[in-house]
Design an enzyme around this catalytic site. Structure first.
Site, PDB file in Angstrom:
ATOM      1  N   GLY A  44      57.509 -27.728  24.396  1.00  0.00           N
ATOM      2  CA  GLY A  44      58.905 -28.064  24.641  1.00  0.00           C
ATOM      3  C   GLY A  44      59.133 -28.481  26.081  1.00  0.00           C
ATOM      4  CG  HIS A  45      56.498 -28.342  28.898  1.00  0.00           C
ATOM      5  ND1 HIS A  45      56.048 -27.309  28.100  1.00  0.00           N
ATOM      6  CD2 HIS A  45      55.409 -28.848  29.503  1.00  0.00           C
ATOM      7  CE1 HIS A  45      54.740 -27.198  28.226  1.00  0.00           C
ATOM      8  NE2 HIS A  45      54.327 -28.123  29.077  1.00  0.00           N
ATOM      9  CB  ALA A  46      57.596 -34.122  29.642  1.00  0.00           C
TER      10      ALA A  46
END
Length: 127
Positions: A44-46
């Site tokens: 749930g991130h970059a």
């Protein structure tokens, strides 16, 4: 992009090797996820600059990659294959099987400033 790792087969058990020449970046950090409860999602991130290489060393799980235009789902379930994740790619990990172990290799040490943890912020950052 799926990268096949060398697999040395032996009746006593197989062996796979990851070296700096095996993946498209130098190795600086290795971490792993395990004992992930059923139904739990990770990621749930970059990352602004970091790349990653993800392997299911045991069990299976799905990795959903999104570059802001296209979303692709990869099911990882072979310890001699890994998924290369370029920088500025939103990633989510889901559907962990019982006993799954997710190994992540990175070219940099942990840096909270490199993370984008909000999807709308990620989309804005791409523009």
């Amino acid at each position: 992009m799926i990268i096949n790792l060398p697999k040395i087969e032996d009746p006593r058990g197989n062996l796979s090797v990851i070296e700096n020449e095996t993946i498209p970046f130098p190795i600086k950090r290795v971490y792993y996820l395990y004992d992930v409860p059923s139904g739990t999602e990770r990621g749930g991130h970059a990352h602004k600059e970091q790349e990653a290489f993800i392997i299911a060393v045991s069990g299976s799980f799905d990795v959903i990659l999104n570059d802001g235009q296209q979303k692709r789902v990869y099911t990882l379930n072979m310890p001699n294959q890994g998924l290369y994740v370029p920088k500025m790619t939103w990633r989510e990990l889901k559907n962990f099987s019982s006993g799954a172990v997710c190994l992540v290799i990175s070219p940099a040490v942990y840096d909270e400033e490199d993370y984008i943890r909000d999807y709308e912020e990620f989309i804005s950052y791409l523009k």
